[in-house]
Design an enzyme around this catalytic site. Structure first.
Site, PDB file in Angstrom:
ATOM      1  N   CYS A   1      -1.453   5.960   9.350  1.00  0.00           N
ATOM      2  CA  CYS A   1      -1.817   4.716   8.659  1.00  0.00           C
ATOM      3  C   CYS A   1      -2.829   5.076   7.580  1.00  0.00           C
ATOM      4  CB  CYS A   1      -2.370   3.704   9.660  1.00  0.00           C
ATOM      5  SG  CYS A   1      -3.741   4.350  10.664  1.00  0.00           S
TER       6      CYS A   1
ATOM      7  N   ARG B   1       0.838  -1.206   0.000  1.00  0.00           N
ATOM      8  CA  ARG B   1       0.000   0.000   0.000  1.00  0.00           C
ATOM      9  C   ARG B   1       0.867   1.247   0.000  1.00  0.00           C
ATOM     10  NH1 ARG B   1      -4.619   0.070   4.398  1.00  0.00           N
ATOM     11  NH2 ARG B   1      -5.283   1.839   3.119  1.00  0.00           N
TER      12      ARG B   1
END
Length: 278
Positions: free
Chosen positions: A235, A176
């Site tokens: 995050c 990611r």
């Protein structure tokens, strides 16, 4: 007080301790009712630990609840400023347990710990689980705190990522971070200048946190000589970042900040995006 507590600690079973079981997902209550610690209060990430975003571009997918609403939730759970609160989830603290720990610490609550290893640790220890829908006893109103301390906004993050004296740590998985996949947000990639340290590296093979000494080595490899108060962790939406903040606290690194909006905010603001390693 250590930020982590083991299932063998008598405080876990002290009737005066307030236990909060945090779940996430559409089947959260069903999973809770399938088995949880005795006297554990059911809580959900979306309903209790976040507010509904009017626009994720301003606050991300899991913005913090208002201070008034969080204080009301604590009162509903029977939490007072002097309560010993132990929190856990069924995802090794990655999907809610660490977030609630961080929120309580951010409003100045002192006596809060996370069950190391979460629900799995209790199952592995042979603890008999309950299937009751435990209803807490509300208490006098928890004082509305002045702020959530230890947060960084999008402007501070942008400046920190460009500074040699500060560091922004992205705890999402490397694929990611590199923009190879993006299952949740609209655009793949990462904040230019941010470093990557996948939160799962905090854990050993048993699903528990590494020792404080091992965690200190892990973070030192990323942070180097940068002062803890100059560290910002993020995050996807400000949840799993708390898992690393919990690990840092266990290692004695107590001043990093949380970027609550995280990638879910940054990626929606037409800001620069990187897809290669720092």
């Amino acid at each position: 007080m250590s930020p982590l507590i083991e299932i063998t600690d008598p405080a876990v079973f002290d009737p005066e301790t307030i236990i909060v079981d945090v779940r996430a997902g559409a089947d959260a209550r069903q999973r809770y009712l399938a088995g949880h610690l005795q006297q554990a209060i059911f809580a959900t990430l979306d309903d209790d630990l976040a507010s509904k975003p009017a626009d994720p571009a301003f606050g991300g997918r899991h913005p913090l609840p208002s201070l008034e609403n969080f204080a009301a939730t604590l009162s509903k759970w029977g939490v007072t400023p002097d309560s010993h609160v132990i929190v856990y989830d069924d995802k090794a603290a990655a999907m809610g347990g660490a977030r609630l720990w961080w929120m309580l610490r951010a409003i100045g609550h002192k006596k809060v710990q996370v069950l190391n290893g979460g629900l799995k640790a209790a199952i592995n220890a042979g603890i008999e689980l309950s299937k009751d829908d435990h209803q807490p006893k509300s208490t006098a109103a928890y004082p509305v705190p002045a702020e959530y301390s230890g947060t960084a906004d999008i402007d501070e993050v942008g400046e920190a990522a460009k500074s040699d004296d500060r560091i922004v740590i992205d705890v999402r998985e490397n694929a990611r971070y590199l923009g190879q996949v993006e299952p949740l947000d609209l655009i793949a990639g990462h904040i230019p200048g941010a470093s990557n340290l996948f939160y799962a590296k905090n854990l050993g093979e048993d699903g528990k946190y590494l020792s404080p000494e091992e965690l200190a080595v892990l973070y030192r490899d990323t942070i180097g000589d940068i002062k803890p108060e100059q560290v910002i962790v993020h995050c996807g939406s400000g949840v799993t970042a708390c898992h690393t903040l919990l690990g840092m606290a266990s290692a004695g690194i107590t001043e990093p900040k949380l970027y609550v909006g995280s990638w879910s905010e940054w990626s929606r603001r037409d800001l620069p995006i990187a897809t290669t390693d720092k």
